[in-house]
Enzyme design. Structure first.
Site, PDB file in Angstrom:
ATOM      1  N   SER A 134       0.860  -1.183   0.000  1.00 25.05           N
ATOM      2  CA  SER A 134       0.000   0.000   0.000  1.00 25.05           C
ATOM      3  C   SER A 134       0.897   1.235   0.000  1.00 25.05           C
ATOM      4  O   SER A 134       2.124   1.120   0.021  1.00 25.05           O
ATOM      5  CB  SER A 134      -0.896   0.016   1.238  1.00 25.05           C
ATOM      6  N   LYS A 135       0.272   2.389   0.013  1.00 23.44           N
ATOM      7  CA  LYS A 135       1.036   3.642  -0.067  1.00 23.44           C
ATOM      8  C   LYS A 135       2.046   3.779   1.069  1.00 23.44           C
ATOM      9  O   LYS A 135       3.046   4.476   0.928  1.00 23.44           O
ATOM     10  CB  LYS A 135       0.074   4.832  -0.044  1.00 23.44           C
ATOM     11  N   ARG A 136       1.769   3.111   2.172  1.00 24.15           N
ATOM     12  CA  ARG A 136       2.709   3.177   3.292  1.00 24.15           C
ATOM     13  C   ARG A 136       4.098   2.692   2.876  1.00 24.15           C
ATOM     14  O   ARG A 136       5.096   3.056   3.462  1.00 24.15           O
ATOM     15  CB  ARG A 136       2.241   2.272   4.446  1.00 24.15           C
ATOM     16  N   GLY A 196       5.587   3.217   0.076  1.00 25.91           N
ATOM     17  CA  GLY A 196       6.168   4.040  -0.994  1.00 25.91           C
ATOM     18  C   GLY A 196       5.138   4.177  -2.103  1.00 25.91           C
ATOM     19  O   GLY A 196       4.003   3.718  -1.972  1.00 25.91           O
TER      20      GLY A 196
END
Ligand code: GLU
Length: 465
Positions: A239-241, A243
């Site tokens: 997920s965006k966590r 990168g």
């Protein structure tokens, strides 16, 4: 041409993310390898969430990665008439039915079912209802078989079986008349002649639901290959966590498409211990048998390593054209500066991304040297002033301004003043670049050209009190 027909079917509700790009790539590679067809279908049935912007972003990303398709893009939003007909066909055949249960009723039933430990599945209230209330909103549900099992041989995961009583009576048409994913995907995959569906394994649970619909519609069932998901380094779902997840953001960060392709393919696929694959290699070597059953783990360091490799081995002419774009993005005007393939050659060995190359080579093009004050204080001193002044003299005398002649000029000055290059080069770098880091100084000066080199050296001499 073989009979193999594959497709990539993104929903345009966002950019093309890493997982979607990998799915597209696997389909593309197999289609090219087997000389089958690769079809692009935009699944925009969810009108509220689909945007033209997302469609454009997906097309742009596929283009950037070099994933060309043979047919399409087809848009499901242009095929609503067809889906309606198919829904009606199923209703007329008793294989689907109108359901008038309201959302509130369904929520309440679901809650009761959950509390009593049952599956939150439609209870069949409208399954056998014979009246047709007028002026009441309805959805259309597929009449799913209640008995038996549905089995398929997944090309990656092996045999998968679901009990049919676990399959819900899936909604195939919403109250507003629009069709839903599980239904249109079947109609389209069948009518577009797909022989194999390669997609993320988040769809495994949908597959039996779809298979029973193929059967109800009298369509041949394609083969399926569900690709394991991609995890972040901490083993949770990517997920965006972890990168950036948008493919195009990697371009903006200075990654080359061939590095991205090489990286994506290894998220789940392997070929011995090999790591470097050109697109042509992949088209030759890709097989579904090489796709593992366990999740791929996203590793930004490896992507960076691959990118450095492709920059190092890239064609300077092509990279020069790309560098131009990255410099423009950095706000650097390149007119009048050294030619870009020459600059690329100086930086190919040391830049991990094109953005890094643009930032590190910007000094060539800036009229004002961006001085790092600490380097200035350390290197542009009363002690180095006469050295720089002597270099101005010597370099001014160079008839040919190439690395060899520049080297000779330096050697002459150093010999006369009893200095080593380690003493001289930092001061020259600060004068030319603004700090003490650069590729080989003779090459840098040669690329910069005589006039600009002398201008900057004289500027530095004048700066020193
Ligand atoms: N539109 C679906 C998605 O993006 C496609 C799934 C499929 O390939 O069947 O997840």
């Amino acid at each position: 041409m073989s009979d193999l027909r594959l497709r990539f079917a993104p929903s345009p509700t966002g950019y093309l993310h890493i997982g979607g790009a990998r799915t597209a790539l696997f389909n593309y590679l197999l289609a090219r390898k087997e000389q089958g067809a690769f079809v692009l279908r935009i699944e925009d049935t969810d009108v509220a969430r689909s945007t033209q912007e997302s469609v454009d972003a997906i097309l742009q990303a596929m283009d950037w990665l070099g994933l060309s398709y043979d047919e399409g893009p087809f848009y499901q939003s242009e095929r609503f008439g067809l889906y309606k007909e198919k829904v009606q066909e199923l209703v007329a055949a008793g294989k689907a039915y109108r359901c008038y249960c309201s959302a509130e009723e369904l929520d309440a039933k679901r809650e009761i079912a959950m509390k009593s430990g049952g599956k939150p599945k439609y209870d069949g209230t409208c399954r056998d209802r014979s009246d047709q209330p007028v002026d009441q909103p309805f959805v259309v549900r597929f009449r799913s078989p209640q008995e038996g099992e549905t089995t398929f041989q997944d090309r990656i995961k092996g045999s998968i079986t679901f009990r049919n009583d676990e399959l819900d009576d899936v909604i195939i048409q919403r109250t507003d008349g629009t069709p839903t994913y599980n239904f249109v995907v079947v109609v389209d995959d069948a009518l577009m002649g797909m022989t194999l569906v390669i997609r993320g394994d988040d769809h495994v649970n949908n597959t039996p639901r779809q298979i029973v619909m193929y059967q109800a519609l009298g369509y041949p069932v394609p083969e399926f290959a569900h690709v394991p998901m991609i995890l972040g380094a901490d083993k949770s779902r990517l997920s965006k966590r972890h990168g950036a997840t948008s493919v195009m953001v990697y371009r903006d960060m200075g990654f080359l498409p061939e590095a991205m392709v090489n990286y994506l393919v290894r998220l789940g696929w392997s070929h011995g211990d090999d790591e470097i694959f050109s697109m042509d290699d992949l088209i030759q070597k890709f097989t579904l048998e090489g796709v593992g059953r366990s999740a791929g783990v996203f590793n930004p360091d490896k992507l960076l390593w691959l990118n450095a490799h492709y920059i190092k081995t890239g064609d300077p002419l092509r990279l020069g054209a790309l560098l131009q774009d990255y410099l423009t993005t950095e706000g650097v005007e390149t007119a009048g500066g050294p030619d870009l393939p020459t600059v690329v050659k100086l930086f190919q060995d040391r830049s991990k991304t094109m953005v890094e190359m643009a930032k590190d080579s910007a000094f060539f093009f800036l009229h004002e040297v961006a001085f790092d004050q600490e380097s200035v204080a350390k290197c542009l001193t009363a002690e180095t002033k006469p050295v720089l002044a002597a270099l101005v003299e010597a370099l001014d005398g160079c008839s040919t301004f190439d690395a060899d002649h520049i080297g000779q000029a330096f050697t002459g000055v150093m010999a006369a003043m009893g200095l080593k290059l380690g003493k001289v080069a930092p001061a020259v770098r600060v004068a030319i670049v603004g700090n003490t880091v650069s590729p080989s100084i003779y090459d840098v000066l040669a690329a910069l050209g005589k006039a600009e080199t002398l201008r900057r050296l004289r500027g530095a001499v004048a700066m020193i009190a």
